[in-house]
Design an enzyme around this catalytic site. Sequence first.
Site: not given
Length: 452
Positions: A16, A18
């Site tokens: 991922d 963020d």
Amino acid sequence: MTQHFSLADCDVVGFDLDHTLCRYNLLESAQLIYDSFAQYLVIEKGYDKELLTVPPESWDFCCKGLALDLEKGNFIKLAVDGTVLKASHGTKMMTSEELMGIYGKKKWKYFPEFLVASRSAKYYFYDNYFDLPGALLCARIVDYLTRKSNVETFDFWKDILASIHHNYKTTAFKENAGMYFPEIKSDPGRYLLPCPESVKKWLRQLKNAGKVLFIMTNSHSDYCRLLCEYVIGNDFTDIFDIVISNALKPGFFSHQPNKRLFQTLENDEEQDTLPSLDKPGWYSQGNSDHLYEFLKKMTGKEQPKVVYFGDSIHSDIFPAYHYSNWETVLILEELRENEGMASEKNESEPLEKKGKYEEQLKKPLNSFSKKWGSLFVDDSLELEDVESSLIISWFCHRIHKCSTIVIPSLEAIADLPLDYKFTRFSSDNSKIGGYYPKPPLALSNEESLTTK
């Protein structure tokens, strides 16, 4: 299943973006997220201006693992069996008598469906740093509406969704719409933390070891590019074989018949729809089945082993584990400060040594909440057969069930050899074995832990 997990055994490593590859200055980003929503509600929807000013001590309300009953305006902390351990109405914590009167010892009414779908039109689950400022805003809206008209049911959620759309819609970055993206673009160094050199070296080490590396993020391609270039460097595409933006997780992983197809990108605009992936590159949307078929081709293996790093149980860890049977590594910054130790230390420091935020008693989102206590456990005052017991929270149980291991950051493992053997969470070892480098303080005494 073996008791240990090693990156050396994985063929594919996914991330991922963020709060995983890209870490934020949480004091600054939390305020920006809150302000971007509050300004919209006040200016566009007519909400009271008092929402624009946040007393620094109010941030203590923020805690991962809470669910919001959207109709009642109640925030709740759940036990493994679905009963309510703690609750608040808005920001006002309920007494034990109020808690018993409203919820008793019964399962929360939405608990069965909550196990699979932790967000719906009836409730919302908070588990990441993008969401937590919104939790505080919602709680303060409940406070205001309760004072103003003593309402018993609430209908503000549609306005919250409108504020999210206003700030984060697909075109917001390009159009400089809303408050969030213009601020990040104008001063990225205020909000973003550069990737440590040890992590960049580790990523290249994975690449050189023959691993397929990919990024999969719900952020749109223009914001994704800004983050990656600032945090990792302009050469980030040399490290990652595949970048998937606007992935629309958790739906990316679901097994629904009408799967979203991958789309090509040109100047950050979605272009052609692809029936399958046939080459590395940057794509938008898509689904896990088509991705996995392509990973088979890239690795030359019929069942390539995938590990995915992410910070959200709802969007990253649960769906990757439940639907795709991937190994999962949860990034949980709360492990960095070992629960409460940092706040105690700060309180003992002379004022002149504290930063401007600590002077104002503003709490970073990854620190201990005095209102809610540990996100991992709750003190039990009712188990008479145990002198001192801690009830494991539903959120903590979810972490143990869906995560292979939990780490505070990528930096925490970047200097380890790729064949390092981590102890994984599993049913046949300790409740706390999967935390690296060590379990949170709240879980350190296993003998006192109970699932109620």
